[in-house]
Design a protein around this motif. Sequence first.
Motif, PDB file in Angstrom:
ATOM      1  N   GLN A 112       0.796  -1.211   0.120  1.00 37.13           N
ATOM      2  CA  GLN A 112      -0.078  -0.209   0.050  1.00 37.13           C
ATOM      3  C   GLN A 112       0.763   1.310   0.020  1.00 37.13           C
ATOM      4  OE1 GLN A 112      -3.323   0.144   2.973  1.00 37.13           O
ATOM      5  NE2 GLN A 112      -3.002   2.330   3.019  1.00 37.13           N
ATOM      6  N   ARG A 174      -5.231  -7.401  -0.336  1.00 33.13           N
ATOM      7  CA  ARG A 174      -5.823  -6.638  -0.687  1.00 33.13           C
ATOM      8  C   ARG A 174      -4.959  -5.373  -1.234  1.00 33.13           C
ATOM      9  NH1 ARG A 174      -8.814  -5.358   3.118  1.00 33.13           N
ATOM     10  NH2 ARG A 174     -10.747  -6.681   2.486  1.00 33.13           N
ATOM     11  N   GLU A 175      -3.747  -5.195  -0.410  1.00 32.82           N
ATOM     12  CA  GLU A 175      -2.827  -4.138  -0.668  1.00 32.82           C
ATOM     13  C   GLU A 175      -2.023  -4.410  -2.053  1.00 32.82           C
ATOM     14  OE1 GLU A 175      -0.355  -2.994   2.257  1.00 32.82           O
ATOM     15  OE2 GLU A 175      -1.548  -2.836   3.759  1.00 32.82           O
ATOM     16  N   ASN A 178      -4.374  -3.920  -4.939  1.00 34.98           N
ATOM     17  CA  ASN A 178      -4.512  -2.558  -5.295  1.00 34.98           C
ATOM     18  C   ASN A 178      -3.603  -2.259  -6.029  1.00 34.98           C
ATOM     19  OD1 ASN A 178      -7.233  -2.639  -4.360  1.00 34.98           O
ATOM     20  ND2 ASN A 178      -6.497  -1.900  -2.435  1.00 34.98           N
ATOM     21  N   ARG A 181      -3.314  -3.404  -9.550  1.00 33.67           N
ATOM     22  CA  ARG A 181      -4.623  -2.977 -10.376  1.00 33.67           C
ATOM     23  C   ARG A 181      -4.241  -1.210 -10.800  1.00 33.67           C
ATOM     24  NH1 ARG A 181      -7.445  -6.230 -13.271  1.00 33.67           N
ATOM     25  NH2 ARG A 181      -8.680  -4.165 -13.598  1.00 33.67           N
TER      26      ARG A 181
END
Length: 278
Positions: A112, A174-175, A178, A181
């Motif tokens: 992140q 999720r990090e 993301n 993406r």
Amino acid sequence: MTKNSQSVYEHCVSPGSTDLPRISITLRLLSPPPLPQTQAPCTPTSSVPIQSTSNLRVLIPEASGNPPIVTSPSNKLTVYISSSMFRKIDESKMSSQYQKAVVFFYPGATAQTIMKKLQQDPKFLGLNPEHVHKVYMLCGSNNVDKILQVNPSNHSKFINNHQATDKLMTDAKREIYNLIRFILGWAKTAMVNVINLLPRVSACRNVVINHLNSFIYDLSNKTPRVTMIGTESHRALFSHKNGNRKTQFFSNNGSDNVHLTYSGVVRLAKYLKYFAHN
């Protein structure tokens, strides 16, 4: 089939009643590793080797290590992104007359934080994403200690996973998702290559790494323009056949330091340069 194998094995066409041209085809089937369902328990003294996780598109460099000659515009860019793994990689040595290498590294950053740093980095913002044809990322190493709730400066192999939770694991995935993406949206035509997390000495860290590598592997199979590059399958760059890591390529500042030595950086850089020029 590589040039080396061609020099070892004899190829021939079986006799038959036809004079039509024939083609010899060699097929190879690779099966993906099983994905772990739950986090396995570990103790500070247990041994958990790193899994060899690789995508079906993994290539094996020739023995010479020289990149092949390609024809491409001089403004073609190859971007390398990591926390600190790439900090000793020389951009000039990764570049050639066919492409320019641009390296970004942010020591201590989770996936992140890497994304946030890129969004604020003038060097990154100054690139023309239309010229980027390949991206190489090694991210998630610092998420491992975050999941285990271990101080990042703790390089000891004697740690446990008592503080790890499913939520922390989900947050880390999720990090990583993301970040991938974000890069896909930034360089809309580039191939995004994600290198597996490198092995550690600590059994508990390797449990987490195996989970994250399996997640990246699964994501690469589902997402267009994303490929996972395995450093251990076939090549075993940083681990022995039994899954334990080759400690000579890692810093000896602590029994389980994640940072590569100079020889480790050179080893990784040569491997990635081969991919970048294909």
